[in-house]
Design a protein around this motif. Sequence first.
Motif, mmCIF file in Angstrom:
data_model
loop_
_atom_site.group_PDB
_atom_site.id
_atom_site.type_symbol
_atom_site.label_atom_id
_atom_site.label_comp_id
_atom_site.label_asym_id
_atom_site.label_seq_id
_atom_site.Cartn_x
_atom_site.Cartn_y
_atom_site.Cartn_z
ATOM 1 N N ASP A 1 22.302 -11.204 -34.914
ATOM 2 C CA ASP A 1 22.711 -10.319 -36.009
ATOM 3 C C ASP A 1 24.206 -10.057 -36.017
ATOM 4 O OD1 ASP A 1 19.963 -9.387 -37.066
ATOM 5 O OD2 ASP A 1 19.819 -9.089 -34.895
ATOM 6 N N PRO B 1 11.681 -9.606 -34.146
ATOM 7 C CA PRO B 1 12.511 -9.886 -35.334
ATOM 8 C C PRO B 1 13.215 -8.655 -35.885
ATOM 9 C CG PRO B 1 10.168 -9.949 -35.887
ATOM 10 C CD PRO B 1 10.248 -9.880 -34.400
ATOM 11 N N ASP B 2 12.725 -7.456 -35.556
ATOM 12 C CA ASP B 2 13.315 -6.241 -36.105
ATOM 13 C C ASP B 2 14.367 -5.621 -35.184
ATOM 14 O OD1 ASP B 2 11.671 -6.453 -38.340
ATOM 15 O OD2 ASP B 2 10.057 -5.331 -37.381
ATOM 16 N N LYS B 3 14.572 -6.218 -34.016
ATOM 17 C CA LYS B 3 15.596 -5.702 -33.107
ATOM 18 C C LYS B 3 16.909 -6.458 -33.313
ATOM 19 C CE LYS B 3 12.859 -2.757 -31.014
ATOM 20 N NZ LYS B 3 13.049 -1.289 -31.127
#
Length: 293
Positions: free
Chosen positions: A204, A183-185
């Motif tokens: 994103d 989720p943080d990439k």
Amino acid sequence: MSQRDLKGLFSALLVSFDEQGNINEKGLRQIIRYNIDVNHMDGLYVGGSTGENFMLSTDEKKRIFEIAKDEAKDSLTLIAQVGSVNLKESVELAKFVTDLGYDAISAVTPFYYKFTFDEIKNYYNTIIGAVDNRMIIYSIPFLTGVDMSLSQFGELFSNPKIVGVKFTQADFYLLERIRKTFPDKLIYAGFDEMLLPATVLGVDGAIGSTYNINGRRGRQIFELAKAQKITEALEVQHVTNDLITDILDNGLYGTIKLLLQEAGVDAGYCREPMKKYTPEMVARAKEIYKKYF
């Protein structure tokens, strides 16, 4: 290292060449300005497939990176694609663009030879290890022949400087798995014709060639989908895909350049061995422009 936000819509920057195949600096600057002033892109992805990068010398690549940075300055985010089968060139370019102030670098998976995953992993870690910057993996299996699994993406992502992936493939199951697992990439949709479903799955941003001319519709799709206005977004995606179908039928990069010519941008020619424009191709591009713009 730049801390500029890397999210949003990026044009995979076209490069203007003259009829002899030389970089047309004036035209390249006009393409960049069109992306800034008319398309209102969040950023530019410089040196990718759309920029005909793999037919260029190292010095030509450097010149394009210089022109893009000089023209854009700090008005939008810049990602430099430095990947090459020549790892020494990739490292040299990574250092060059980092010194220029690019916000991130990207690298296509090494292609042509059947590299093992350990070789691919070493390639990425070597490039990003040489600079104080952030790396976006460029995964485009239909051109490189390199498919990577969820666990292999995980191995690459274990390097904290590898911050995301340009995902140019139609495996949306894998896309969903990457989104849930990391989720943080950052994930960028690489197929313009599938921007809507990719946005629904939580990308994103997006990086694409048709945004050079169709960036405003891309923005509508992206923002409507994020607002969960799927029906409205689908209507714009339908029009976009009609346009993309017409572009592909007439020759991808050449037709986008011809459409930009119709918009008053000196987008120039493609470099051989890409085909030269025929009178029929030029006439069809004029019809396409009138239909959609």
